[in-house]
Design a protein around this motif. Structure first.
Motif, short mmCIF file in Angstrom:
data_model
loop_
_atom_site.label_atom_id
_atom_site.label_comp_id
_atom_site.label_asym_id
_atom_site.label_seq_id
_atom_site.Cartn_x
_atom_site.Cartn_y
_atom_site.Cartn_z
N LYS A 184 125.85 -28.37 49.58
CA LYS A 184 125.15 -28.42 48.30
C LYS A 184 123.68 -27.96 48.37
CE LYS A 184 124.21 -31.42 44.37
NZ LYS A 184 122.80 -30.99 44.25
N PRO A 185 122.91 -28.38 49.39
CA PRO A 185 121.51 -27.90 49.43
C PRO A 185 121.39 -26.38 49.46
CG PRO A 185 121.84 -29.72 50.96
CD PRO A 185 123.19 -29.32 50.48
N HIS A 186 122.28 -25.72 50.18
CA HIS A 186 122.25 -24.26 50.24
C HIS A 186 122.76 -23.64 48.94
CE1 HIS A 186 121.54 -24.77 54.55
NE2 HIS A 186 122.57 -25.60 54.57
N MET A 187 123.71 -24.30 48.30
CA MET A 187 124.21 -23.81 47.03
C MET A 187 123.15 -23.89 45.94
SD MET A 187 128.13 -25.12 46.64
CE MET A 187 128.02 -24.78 44.89
N ASP A 188 122.35 -24.96 46.00
CA ASP A 188 121.30 -25.13 45.00
C ASP A 188 120.31 -23.96 45.03
OD1 ASP A 188 122.42 -27.49 44.19
OD2 ASP A 188 121.09 -28.77 45.38
N VAL A 189 120.05 -23.45 46.23
CA VAL A 189 119.13 -22.32 46.36
C VAL A 189 119.71 -21.08 45.67
CG1 VAL A 189 117.98 -20.76 47.98
CG2 VAL A 189 118.16 -23.20 48.50
N ILE A 190 120.98 -20.82 45.90
CA ILE A 190 121.64 -19.66 45.30
C ILE A 190 121.76 -19.83 43.79
CG2 ILE A 190 123.70 -18.22 45.29
CD1 ILE A 190 124.21 -19.06 48.16
N ASN A 191 122.09 -21.04 43.35
CA ASN A 191 122.19 -21.31 41.91
C ASN A 191 120.85 -21.13 41.21
OD1 ASN A 191 124.95 -21.90 41.87
ND2 ASN A 191 124.60 -24.03 42.45
N GLU A 192 119.79 -21.48 41.91
CA GLU A 192 118.44 -21.29 41.34
C GLU A 192 118.14 -19.81 41.18
OE1 GLU A 192 115.02 -22.44 39.56
OE2 GLU A 192 116.70 -23.72 40.21
N LYS A 193 118.60 -19.00 42.15
CA LYS A 193 118.44 -17.55 42.02
C LYS A 193 119.17 -17.01 40.79
CE LYS A 193 117.98 -16.53 46.98
NZ LYS A 193 118.59 -15.80 48.13
N MET A 194 120.37 -17.55 40.55
CA MET A 194 121.16 -17.11 39.40
C MET A 194 120.48 -17.49 38.09
SD MET A 194 125.00 -18.05 40.77
CE MET A 194 125.82 -17.38 39.33
N LYS A 195 119.83 -18.67 38.07
CA LYS A 195 119.14 -19.11 36.85
C LYS A 195 117.89 -18.28 36.58
CE LYS A 195 120.68 -23.92 37.12
NZ LYS A 195 120.25 -25.34 37.28
N THR A 196 117.18 -17.93 37.64
CA THR A 196 115.91 -17.22 37.47
C THR A 196 116.06 -15.70 37.46
OG1 THR A 196 115.53 -17.32 39.87
CG2 THR A 196 114.62 -19.11 38.52
N ALA A 197 117.27 -15.21 37.66
CA ALA A 197 117.49 -13.75 37.66
C ALA A 197 117.19 -13.19 36.27
CB ALA A 197 118.93 -13.43 38.05
#
Length: 305
Positions: A98-111
């Motif tokens: 989950k911690p690593h997924m949160d980083v990628i999900n944040e990228k998707m939100k801020t893209a």
């Protein structure tokens, strides 16, 4: 991604319900017409078994429904436990990464551009693949497809078997709705939902909260109009679901947690390194070409001299 997963699971279950509704054809009153695959292969044999237990063994129709439900549930219990174990393995894996997924999900939100969103999506898919994560959470269609027709057949067998509607079980007329059995059915399924969430994180409980109340409320709603013989089947089914959840949470879950912890200790989470395009070379390329051309011209002039 979570919404997509829920939509796919919900659509699959809804599709199976539509499929199964055609397996037992009923008239306007909900009584089977005698046609349909599930009716002829499962409902009729189960109905004959209920009658056999009730008349030949002298158990009565109430105890016959209970006995048949227990037999069927015991037969498919290993399948249900295996399905829940697979789902639990994927849940534990998701919690670990989950911690690593949160980083990628944040990228998707801020893209801000479609290219950035696509790159983040590809990074997430590759991350799942590298860490052996199943997007469906270990929920396979085969176990559900096997269990649903059996439950459907049990439901109709308890509903249409001759003699049940006139039978009395502990003072309850099995042919009419019973508030006592409605309450017992609701309590058993609420208890099953509570047991199934033992050991879950607060976030997982929040996600499961809707399903926690939805299933028991649906059972209560249908039980108000259903004959007591059908509600009795749901009561026994709810009790078995509680037993299945207890086995899963008290035996399988601690074991799965240890296995997943050991797995990631030996195989650390693999981080996807996003590829960064080097635009500097492309931007400087025209200048370099221009300098080379100028250098070539100057060299030519010097040779002429």
């Amino acid at each position: 991604m979570k919404n997509l997963k829920r939509w796919m699971i919900g659509s699959g279950l809804f599709g199976m319900l539509i499929f199964l509704s055609g397996c037992v054809k009923t008239d306007s009153t909900g009584t089977p017409t005698g046609e349909g695959i599930i009716y002829n292969l499962l409902v009729k044999p189960m109905s004959h078994l209920i009658t056999f237990f009730a008349e030949n063994w002298g158990l009565g129709f109430g105890w016959s429904i209970i006995l048949l439900t227990m037999i069927v549930r015991l037969i498919i219990l290993p399948l249900g436990l295996n399905q829940m174990k697979k789902s639990m393995i994927q849940q534990e894996k998701m919690a670990a990464i989950k911690p690593h997924m949160d980083v990628i999900n944040e990228k998707m939100k801020t893209a801000t551009t479609p290219e950035d969103k696509m790159a983040a999506q590809q990074e997430l898919q590759q991350f799942y693949k590298d860490n052996d994560i199943n997007i469906m959470g270990g929920i396979g269609c085969l176990p559900l497809l096997i269990q649903m027709p059996i439950f459907t057949a049990l439901f109709f067998a308890a509903k249409v078997t001759p003699g049940i509607s006139e039978s009395i079980f502990f003072g309850i007329n099995l042919g009419k709705p019973s508030l006592v059995l409605v309450a017992l059915a609701g309590i058993s399924y609420f208890l099953q939902s509570y047991i199934s969430m033992i050991g879950m994180s607060d976030e997982q409980k929040k996600q499961m909260r809707m399903m926690t109340y939805m299933s028991p409320l649906m059972i209560i709603f249908f039980s108000f109009k259903a004959p007591a013989g059908v509600t009795l089947y749901w009561v026994i089914g709810g009790i078995f679901s509680c037993i299945q959840s207890l086995i899963t949470n008290l035996y399988h879950k601690p074991k799965v947690k240890r296995e997943i912890a050991e797995h990631f200790e030996k195989n650390p989470v693999k981080i996807v390194k996003p590829t960064v395009k080097n635009t500097t070379v492309k931007q400087n390329a025209p200048k370099n070409n221009l300098n080379n051309r100028n250098a070539g011209r100057n060299q030519g002039k010097q040779n002429k001299k």
